[in-house]
Structure formats: structure tokens, C-alpha cells
Write an enzyme that holds these catalytic residues in place. Sequence first.
Site, PDB file in Angstrom:
ATOM      1  N   ALA A 233       1.030  -1.325   0.033  1.00  0.00           N
ATOM      2  CA  ALA A 233      -0.271   0.036  -0.007  1.00  0.00           C
ATOM      3  C   ALA A 233       0.483   1.471   0.174  1.00  0.00           C
ATOM      4  O   ALA A 233       0.268   2.276  -0.656  1.00  0.00           O
ATOM      5  CB  ALA A 233      -1.031   0.006   1.536  1.00  0.00           C
ATOM      6  N   GLY A 236      -0.418   5.169   0.582  1.00  0.00           N
ATOM      7  CA  GLY A 236      -1.302   4.657  -0.204  1.00  0.00           C
ATOM      8  C   GLY A 236      -2.363   5.427  -1.011  1.00  0.00           C
ATOM      9  O   GLY A 236      -3.955   5.378  -1.170  1.00  0.00           O
ATOM     10  N   LYS A 238      -3.300   4.438  -4.319  1.00  0.00           N
ATOM     11  CA  LYS A 238      -4.772   3.679  -4.769  1.00  0.00           C
ATOM     12  C   LYS A 238      -5.679   2.938  -3.192  1.00  0.00           C
ATOM     13  O   LYS A 238      -6.230   2.711  -4.461  1.00  0.00           O
ATOM     14  CB  LYS A 238      -3.599   2.807  -5.638  1.00  0.00           C
ATOM     15  CG  LYS A 238      -2.651   3.006  -5.945  1.00  0.00           C
ATOM     16  CD  LYS A 238      -1.870   2.260  -7.430  1.00  0.00           C
ATOM     17  CE  LYS A 238      -0.702   2.256  -7.918  1.00  0.00           C
ATOM     18  NZ  LYS A 238       0.150   2.635  -7.534  1.00  0.00           N
ATOM     19  N   CYS A 354       4.685   0.372 -11.874  1.00  0.00           N
ATOM     20  CA  CYS A 354       5.099   1.284 -13.235  1.00  0.00           C
ATOM     21  C   CYS A 354       6.236   0.935 -13.615  1.00  0.00           C
ATOM     22  O   CYS A 354       7.354   1.680 -13.691  1.00  0.00           O
ATOM     23  CB  CYS A 354       4.875   3.178 -12.283  1.00  0.00           C
ATOM     24  SG  CYS A 354       5.774   2.357 -10.931  1.00  0.00           S
TER      25      CYS A 354
END
Length: 401
Positions: A233, A236, A238, A354
Site C-alpha cells: 500500500a 496509500g 491507490k 510502474c
Amino acid sequence: MELIHRNLAIGIHDALQETFFEKNKYADKVIERLLKAHRKWGSQDRAVVSEIFYNIIRWKKRLEYYMGEGVKPNNIYKLIIAYLLWSKTNYKKFEEFDGIKIADILTKLKKNTVPTKAIEHSIPEWLAETLEKELGANWEKEMKALNEQAPTVLRANSLRTTPRELIADLSAESVVAYPIKNYPDAVQLEEKKNVFLTTAFKEGLFEVQDASSQKIGYFLDVKEGQRVVDACAGAGGKTLHLAALMGNKGQIIALDIFEWKLAELKRRAKRAGAHNIETRMISDNKVIKRLHDKVDRLLIDAPCSGLGVLKRNPDSKWKIDQDFIDRIKKEQQQIIQDYSKMLKVGGKMVYATCSILPSENNKQVEEFIKNNPNYKMIKDEKVMPSEGYDGFYMALIERLS
């Protein structure tokens, strides 16, 4: 753009020195600290400092070619001069620039050619080879896009507002923004502004989140009332989007190996009014084992090379190497293998990075499915930097038995 105040040149010099030569110093944090330490600088000064600082980091290898030497702690002013000459930026001749021979730099600039593709795109030689090997002829188009400045994109927090209302609220605070087609929650700024000072931010109406990153929440196909795990996470971004998509109903368990990131997530969740998030630090394997077969949806935003986000983190290309990428690929395979066991039969997970390297993306998913025939890939999507936003990959995988 012009550099006519000596204290700005000194600030840029010190920030570059810290980024290039001090351990674990990242450009975004270095510039943040520099601007905080100089509160008297006006918005124009801040813009000049940020732009020159980031562009020099981005174009370091090319500038080293113009300088005729590698960057060292004692020649950073020469690096700055090389950039100012190359970018045709108007500047004053401060005493710090005394004794720097610019004739050789100008001679190279007049030639208007560079000897290698790695120098042209300002990346390490090994990275040019890796990109060409993995992306084929398209690698230069993607590298060109990665050398552009990233736009600022916000995600309207649907727990509190809509993109249209957010645009109006920002406009009242002199921040011009517009919606982005095909991105339901995204709002893009006309120009770079410090949005963290706005009332809209303090009231939790938005988060800064790239448009590509916003696709992932939708890709996971979450429903109200489900039990969802965000397994990596971080702070956070997302996780908060998932909370909004679930209308605060159900449960999100945010996991990470770093306590400080989860503390930041809690702060952000409070501001956003996201009440269905519980944080758990992964201190040992038991944290994962307790969740085996118990989760409806799982997001694995895996650690990766970050090559898809060089627009906003240009310094990372100077901090990683091929060994790092090889190590991270092993880690990705381990994570997807271990964490996938949290899914219930019939549950779905997204593996996302990414990165733009197939070896970190679809190849990892293919390997996982080959070793785990009780999972199947439903669909995947790659978003390339040349499309205008960050480079991302996402695969939706279902557990069959």
C-alpha cells in the site's frame, strides 16, 4: 526563464550536490526541503529553481558530454553553466561561475550532434541497451516521452466531491484545471501550482495521483461490501481510490513493510474521510498467512524499476542498475507467489507495476500462471509514457480453485 539571482544559483547547486552525492537522497524530497528553507522566495523564483534543478537531473548525461567530464562534487557549477548554455537560459555571471571555461562547451553545442543514443536521451548505457532489447524500435519514442515534464493530475475524491465541483472550487482559489476524457475522477492542472496550500486539499477533496495510476482502482473491479487487500500500500494513493470506489462500504486492509508509510496513509485517509481502511504492517509471514483464502479482491502494486515514472522521478535512472532490476524481478515473482494465496476461490487480483519492461510485467504474470494453473489471467493493459501520462502495467487475474 532566466537565472539572475545568485541565491537561486547557490540553492540549485546545493540541491544537486545533495541529490547526486549523498546516500538515499531523492530529488523530490531534496527540492521540497530547499523550498521550505527559503520561504521568502516568490512563486516565480520557486518555479525557476524547480525547473532548472529537475532539468539538470534529467539531462545529466548529455550535459556531462558538453562539459567533457563526469559530474563531481566540485564541478556542479560547470554542470549548471552547461545546462544554461544548452537551454539558452539567460543568466548573470555570478562569482561562482568564475574560471569555468565555456569555449569547449560552446564548440560542442555548435556541432549539434551527440555520439550515442544513451547521451542523446540522457540515460546510462546499460539502460539504453535494456530498453532496446525489451521494447524494440519503440524504445526511443518512449524515452523521449519520459524526458518530458509530468503534468500535475489530481483525483477528485468521490466521497466528498465530483470533478466538476472540484474544478470550480480550485478556480475560486486561482488554480485552473480541466477534466480528462476517459478518466472519470481525473482533473489536470493548466500549470504547476502548489495545490497542497489550497482549502480544497485541506478539506480532502482531492489527492495528487497520475491519470495512469487512477486506472488501477477501476481495473480491480471492487464492489461495495467486499474484503479487499492492498498488499503493497505504501502511503496509500491507490488504497484511498479503492475506498472511494467502494463508497466506504466493506473493508480494505492496507499492508506494507514500512510503518511510517502506513502512518502517512492513516493521515491521508482521515483527511479524505475514508473510514473503511485498516492498516497492518508486514512484520513477518504470519500477517499474510492469516489472510489466506479470505480476500475478495487483492491489489499487488509490486516494487519495480520505476522506469514508467521517470518523468516525475528523473533521478532514479542514476540510482538503479541492471543488478537492481534482476533482483527486483525475483522479488516480484516471490510476492505474487506468496500474496496470491490470500485470494478466495473466485476472487480476483491485480498485479501492477510502474515499469514499462515486459520482463517485469506480462512475463512475470505468464511465469506465475504457468506455475499456478489454478489462476487465470482475465485481461491486462499496458499504458506507455508516449500516451501522455506515466507508464504502467496491470493484469487482472482470477483464482479458479
